[in-house]
Design a protein around this motif. Structure first.
Motif, PDB file in Angstrom:
ATOM      1  N   THR A   6     -14.927 -50.042   7.537  1.00  0.00           N
ATOM      2  CA  THR A   6     -16.066 -49.377   6.906  1.00  0.00           C
ATOM      3  C   THR A   6     -17.195 -49.135   7.912  1.00  0.00           C
ATOM      4  O   THR A   6     -17.881 -48.111   7.840  1.00  0.00           O
ATOM      5  CB  THR A   6     -16.579 -50.198   5.716  1.00  0.00           C
ATOM      6  OG1 THR A   6     -16.742 -51.575   6.107  1.00  0.00           O
ATOM      7  CG2 THR A   6     -15.618 -50.126   4.544  1.00  0.00           C
ATOM      8  N   PHE A   7     -17.378 -50.066   8.847  1.00  0.00           N
ATOM      9  CA  PHE A   7     -18.413 -49.829   9.860  1.00  0.00           C
ATOM     10  C   PHE A   7     -18.052 -48.630  10.728  1.00  0.00           C
ATOM     11  O   PHE A   7     -18.914 -47.800  11.035  1.00  0.00           O
ATOM     12  CB  PHE A   7     -18.611 -51.054  10.745  1.00  0.00           C
ATOM     13  CG  PHE A   7     -19.512 -50.765  11.916  1.00  0.00           C
ATOM     14  CD1 PHE A   7     -20.873 -50.593  11.738  1.00  0.00           C
ATOM     15  CD2 PHE A   7     -18.991 -50.595  13.195  1.00  0.00           C
ATOM     16  CE1 PHE A   7     -21.704 -50.278  12.812  1.00  0.00           C
ATOM     17  CE2 PHE A   7     -19.812 -50.282  14.268  1.00  0.00           C
ATOM     18  CZ  PHE A   7     -21.177 -50.127  14.069  1.00  0.00           C
ATOM     19  N   ILE A   8     -16.800 -48.528  11.140  1.00  0.00           N
ATOM     20  CA  ILE A   8     -16.380 -47.369  11.939  1.00  0.00           C
ATOM     21  C   ILE A   8     -16.629 -46.084  11.160  1.00  0.00           C
ATOM     22  O   ILE A   8     -17.117 -45.080  11.704  1.00  0.00           O
ATOM     23  CB  ILE A   8     -14.889 -47.479  12.317  1.00  0.00           C
ATOM     24  CG1 ILE A   8     -14.647 -48.674  13.240  1.00  0.00           C
ATOM     25  CG2 ILE A   8     -14.413 -46.193  12.993  1.00  0.00           C
ATOM     26  CD1 ILE A   8     -15.333 -48.589  14.578  1.00  0.00           C
ATOM     27  N   GLY A   9     -16.327 -46.103   9.867  1.00  0.00           N
ATOM     28  CA  GLY A   9     -16.540 -44.912   9.046  1.00  0.00           C
ATOM     29  C   GLY A   9     -17.998 -44.504   8.975  1.00  0.00           C
ATOM     30  O   GLY A   9     -18.328 -43.326   9.146  1.00  0.00           O
ATOM     31  N   LEU A  22     -11.045 -42.844   6.847  1.00  0.00           N
ATOM     32  CA  LEU A  22     -11.929 -43.150   5.723  1.00  0.00           C
ATOM     33  C   LEU A  22     -13.050 -42.121   5.625  1.00  0.00           C
ATOM     34  O   LEU A  22     -13.307 -41.568   4.543  1.00  0.00           O
ATOM     35  CB  LEU A  22     -12.503 -44.551   5.898  1.00  0.00           C
ATOM     36  CG  LEU A  22     -13.697 -44.933   5.016  1.00  0.00           C
ATOM     37  CD1 LEU A  22     -13.285 -44.975   3.554  1.00  0.00           C
ATOM     38  CD2 LEU A  22     -14.290 -46.269   5.445  1.00  0.00           C
ATOM     39  N   PHE A  23     -13.718 -41.869   6.723  1.00  0.00           N
ATOM     40  CA  PHE A  23     -14.772 -40.859   6.733  1.00  0.00           C
ATOM     41  C   PHE A  23     -14.206 -39.483   6.434  1.00  0.00           C
ATOM     42  O   PHE A  23     -14.799 -38.698   5.692  1.00  0.00           O
ATOM     43  CB  PHE A  23     -15.483 -40.896   8.086  1.00  0.00           C
ATOM     44  CG  PHE A  23     -16.501 -39.812   8.278  1.00  0.00           C
ATOM     45  CD1 PHE A  23     -17.234 -39.306   7.216  1.00  0.00           C
ATOM     46  CD2 PHE A  23     -16.745 -39.292   9.542  1.00  0.00           C
ATOM     47  CE1 PHE A  23     -18.182 -38.311   7.393  1.00  0.00           C
ATOM     48  CE2 PHE A  23     -17.679 -38.301   9.733  1.00  0.00           C
ATOM     49  CZ  PHE A  23     -18.395 -37.797   8.653  1.00  0.00           C
ATOM     50  N   PHE A  39      -9.873 -48.359  14.286  1.00  0.00           N
ATOM     51  CA  PHE A  39     -10.653 -47.170  14.623  1.00  0.00           C
ATOM     52  C   PHE A  39     -10.114 -45.945  13.890  1.00  0.00           C
ATOM     53  O   PHE A  39     -10.874 -45.178  13.282  1.00  0.00           O
ATOM     54  CB  PHE A  39     -10.639 -46.940  16.129  1.00  0.00           C
ATOM     55  CG  PHE A  39     -11.565 -45.842  16.580  1.00  0.00           C
ATOM     56  CD1 PHE A  39     -12.910 -46.084  16.753  1.00  0.00           C
ATOM     57  CD2 PHE A  39     -11.086 -44.560  16.825  1.00  0.00           C
ATOM     58  CE1 PHE A  39     -13.775 -45.072  17.159  1.00  0.00           C
ATOM     59  CE2 PHE A  39     -11.929 -43.543  17.230  1.00  0.00           C
ATOM     60  CZ  PHE A  39     -13.279 -43.805  17.402  1.00  0.00           C
ATOM     61  N   ALA A  40      -8.792 -45.760  13.932  1.00  0.00           N
ATOM     62  CA  ALA A  40      -8.198 -44.605  13.255  1.00  0.00           C
ATOM     63  C   ALA A  40      -8.424 -44.682  11.752  1.00  0.00           C
ATOM     64  O   ALA A  40      -8.745 -43.674  11.106  1.00  0.00           O
ATOM     65  CB  ALA A  40      -6.700 -44.535  13.559  1.00  0.00           C
ATOM     66  N   SER A  41      -8.305 -45.876  11.186  1.00  0.00           N
ATOM     67  CA  SER A  41      -8.507 -46.034   9.743  1.00  0.00           C
ATOM     68  C   SER A  41      -9.943 -45.710   9.351  1.00  0.00           C
ATOM     69  O   SER A  41     -10.183 -45.117   8.296  1.00  0.00           O
ATOM     70  CB  SER A  41      -8.161 -47.467   9.317  1.00  0.00           C
ATOM     71  OG  SER A  41      -6.807 -47.774   9.588  1.00  0.00           O
TER      72      SER A  41
END
Length: 323
Positions: free
Chosen positions: A118-121, A188-189, A182-184
């Motif tokens: 979620t943070f990456i998104g 997500l975004f 990272f890809a997930s």
């Protein structure tokens, strides 16, 4: 450090909630502005013979109510963006303190994995928003996803810090999990503008379906569709590398690169669906809304791999931390 991390996650959820409310107010005031502008009187000219003379198109006169609503809507949207940025900082701090408390990368169970994805998104969203401020209206949907997933992680998936299981004590842990996370996060975004495109495309096609009020406030469908493709085209090679790295790690850890473990199987399903989306997107005969539905389906398979596999199945990848 562990208690600090837990508190930071709570504050991040509250900040995401404030951001979501800010964006929701922006939508509401935007609709109010539309109603005020629509209610503006229309003047017609009457000719010497008593007939109505059509007037050429002219700019709609400024309406005080519409102007106030516009300013308030913009302020609410900016508050939403600011709260999202604050939430992202708190979110990152929670991950850092969790990692320091555990003396490892914070990816050892479902709780930590969801927090990182979620943070990456949200970080990707802020980068895109910085480059394209016109996409701010997507913030309502992005923050809604953040509230739901981060709150689920905190309230349902939370586990105390424990050492890694022996199979994860490898340098491949960093290589494989970092790339899959990272890809997930990008996928997500990417699901947000994909859903936004389907809603806006329906509105531009003249369909007054349930999300009509929200859809008419979204950016243009073409821009949302391009953003969806760009994000997926960027994330897919990283996801492919992550799957390959996982197979190499499985060979080193278990003596076989692929064993159709539930998580491996669903990773393969996700890869096939996302590959199908990119292929459909590159095929002129396939309509863009049909291709975009594949992107949404791909995200649903990712959710199944993250939640469903860990909760309902048992396998070599059962590191969710749930009893």
């Amino acid at each position: 450090m562990s208690a600090l991390s837990d508190n930071l996650v709570t504050f991040a959820i509250l900040a995401y909630l404030v951001a979501m409310i800010g964006h929701a107010v922006e939508y509401a005031l935007g609709n109010a502005r539309t109603r005020v502008a629509a209610a503006a009187p229309v003047r017609e000219l009457v000719g010497a013979g008593g007939g109505i003379v059509p007037t050429p198109p002219a700019p709609v006169p400024s309406q005080p109510g519409a102007d106030r609503s516009a300013r308030r809507a913009r302020l609410a949207g900016l508050i939403g963006v600011g709260a999202t940025a604050v939430a992202a900082v708190l979110h990152l701090a929670a991950l850092v303190t969790r990692g320091l408390a555990a003396d490892r990368m914070p990816w050892g169970n479902m709780y930590e994995f969801v927090l990182t994805v979620t943070f990456i998104g949200v970080a990707a969203w802020l980068v895109v928003l910085w480059k394209r401020p016109s996409l701010r209206k997507l913030g309502l949907f992005l923050t809604l996803v953040m509230v739901l997933l981060v709150a689920t992680a905190e309230l349902v998936l939370y586990v105390p810090i424990v050492p890694l299981v022996p199979a994860l004590n490898s340098y491949w842990f960093v290589i494989h999990v970092s790339t899959i996370v990272f890809a997930s996060g990008i996928f997500l975004f990417g699901a947000v503008p994909a859903v936004g495109f389907l809603m806006r495309n329906g509105y531009e096609s003249g369909k007054r379906s349930f999300p009509y009020t929200l859809a008419k406030r979204l950016p243009a469908a073409a821009g949302l569709e391009r953003l969806t493709f760009t994000l997926h085209a960027f994330a897919f090679p990283i996801f492919t590398f992550a799957v390959i790295a996982g197979a190499i790690w499985a060979e080193a850890a278990w003596g076989r690169p692929w064993g159709w473990d539930p998580k491996e199987t669903w990773a393969f399903i996700s890869w096939v669906v996302y590959a199908g989306y990119l292929h459909a997107r590159a095929t002129p005969s396939v309509k863009r809304n049909v291709a975009t539905w594949l992107a949404v389906l791909g995200f649903l398979t990712m959710l199944m791999n993250l939640f469903g596999v860990n909760i309902f199945f048992t396998g070599l990848h059962s590191y969710g931390g749930l009893d």
